[in-house]
Design an enzyme around this catalytic site. Structure first.
Site, PDB file in Angstrom:
ATOM      1  N   GLU A 152       0.746  -1.184   0.028  1.00 39.82           N
ATOM      2  CA  GLU A 152      -0.059  -0.059  -0.133  1.00 39.82           C
ATOM      3  C   GLU A 152       0.758   1.304   0.180  1.00 39.82           C
ATOM      4  O   GLU A 152       0.396   2.393   0.252  1.00 39.82           O
ATOM      5  CB  GLU A 152      -0.908  -0.086   1.219  1.00 39.82           C
ATOM      6  CG  GLU A 152      -1.989  -1.238   1.282  1.00 39.82           C
ATOM      7  CD  GLU A 152      -3.040  -1.098   2.204  1.00 39.82           C
ATOM      8  OE1 GLU A 152      -4.210  -1.389   1.739  1.00 39.82           O
ATOM      9  OE2 GLU A 152      -2.511  -1.324   3.261  1.00 39.82           O
ATOM     10  N   TYR A 186     -11.028  18.473  20.483  1.00 36.91           N
ATOM     11  CA  TYR A 186     -10.190  17.877  19.991  1.00 36.91           C
ATOM     12  C   TYR A 186     -10.006  17.269  18.773  1.00 36.91           C
ATOM     13  O   TYR A 186      -9.257  17.156  17.857  1.00 36.91           O
ATOM     14  CB  TYR A 186      -9.451  16.861  20.894  1.00 36.91           C
ATOM     15  CG  TYR A 186      -8.946  17.357  22.167  1.00 36.91           C
ATOM     16  CD1 TYR A 186      -7.923  18.036  22.547  1.00 36.91           C
ATOM     17  CD2 TYR A 186      -9.844  17.135  23.337  1.00 36.91           C
ATOM     18  CE1 TYR A 186      -7.603  18.825  23.601  1.00 36.91           C
ATOM     19  CE2 TYR A 186      -9.797  17.996  24.662  1.00 36.91           C
ATOM     20  CZ  TYR A 186      -8.577  18.632  24.757  1.00 36.91           C
ATOM     21  OH  TYR A 186      -8.254  19.165  25.758  1.00 36.91           O
TER      22      TYR A 186
END
Length: 222
Positions: free
Chosen positions: A75, A121
Site C-alpha cells: 500500500e 480535539y
C-alpha cells in the site's frame, strides 16, 4: 533539531509497537511511512507493527524503488498519493483500528465530513474527515481516490477498510490517528442517543486559535 534517518527508523518502530500493543493495528495490518528529502522509509509488507526491527524498515528512493531493507507494504502507493497532494506533510499512518473502520463501513453519511463535532480535539487534530469509495486492498484506484480528497483532508477513511492520516511529523500523524479512533469510538457509542455537538461559533473559535487539518502555519493544539 531535525531527526536523522536512524532516529526516524527507531521512531517508526516505537510508534508501531505502541499502536499494536493498544489494539490499534492487529496482526500484520497497518503501515507507516515517512518521506525523506531523497526518498522514503516504509514499514515492510506482511509485518507486524508490534515487532518492527528498525534495520528491516524499507528504504525507498523518491520513485518508490527499494534500496535496502525488506520489501515495502503493497500500500505504498496510498502513502505516495496522499503526500503528493500535501507537500507540507511528511508522514502517513494507515491503520485498521476498530471504531474508525466501523465508521468507514457506515452508509448514508457526508463523504466530506464523516464525524460530527463531538469534542474540541476532533476539530483541532482532525478537521473534517473524508470517506473514499471502496476498492479492494492494493487496488491502484485507491490512490486515485485519495488524490481527489487529500488536498483538503489530512484524515481519510477508506470505505470498509480503515483510516489513513497524514501530518507534518510522524508524531503528529500518530496523534491524529489516535484522535480519529477515539472520536469514532465516541460517535459509535453515542449513535442511539442525542449528543450535544459543538456549535458553529465554538468550532470557528477553535479554528482561529488552533491548528486544524494539518495547517503548518497555525498554532499547535497542545
Amino acid at each position: 533539531m531535525s531527526l536523522t534517518e536512524q532516529d526516524l527508523r527507531q521512531q517508526i518502530s516505537d510508534f508501531g509497537r505502541s499502536l499494536f500493543n493498544r489494539g490499534l493495528s492487529a496482526g500484520s495490518s497497518g503501515n507507516i511511512s515517512v518521506r525523506l528529502d531523497d526518498g522514503w522509509l516504509m514499514t515492510p509488507t506482511n509485518c507486524c507493527l508490534g515487532n518492527l526491527d528498525p534495520a528491516d524498515i524499507s528504504r525507498l528512493d523518491a520513485q518508490g524503488n527499494l534500496l535496502s531493507g525488506k520489501k515495502p507494504s503493497k500500500e505504498f502507493f496510498l502513502h505516495a498519493a496522499f503526500l503528493a497532494q500535501r507537500p507540507q506533510d511528511k508522514a502517513v499512518v494507515h491503520l485498521h483500528s476498530t471504531y474508525a473502520t466501523a465508521v468507514a463501513c457506515l452508509a448514508g453519511h457526508d463523504a466530506h465530513n464523516m464525524l460530527p463535532a463531538l469534542t474540541p480535539y476532533s476539530i483541532m487534530r482532525l478537521g473534517p474527515v473524508a470517506l473514499t469509495p471502496y476498492h479492494p486492498p492494493g487496488d491502484p484506484r485507491l490512490g486515485e481516490e485519495i488524490a481527489l480528497v487529500a488536498a483538503k483532508h489530512h484524515c481519510v477513511l477508506l470505505a470498509n477498510h480503515g483510516p489513513i492520516v497524514a501530518a507534518p511529523t510522524l508524531t503528529a500523524a500518530v496523534y491524529a490517528a489516535e484522535e480519529l479512533e477515539e472520536t469514532a469510538k465516541l460517535y459509535i457509542t453515542l449513535m442511539n442517543h442525542q449528543p450535544r455537538l459543538l456549535t458553529p461559533a465554538q468550532i470557528d473559535e477553535l479554528k482561529q486559535k488552533f491548528s486544524t487539518a494539518g495547517d503548518p502555519d497555525a498554532k499547535t493544539c497542545c
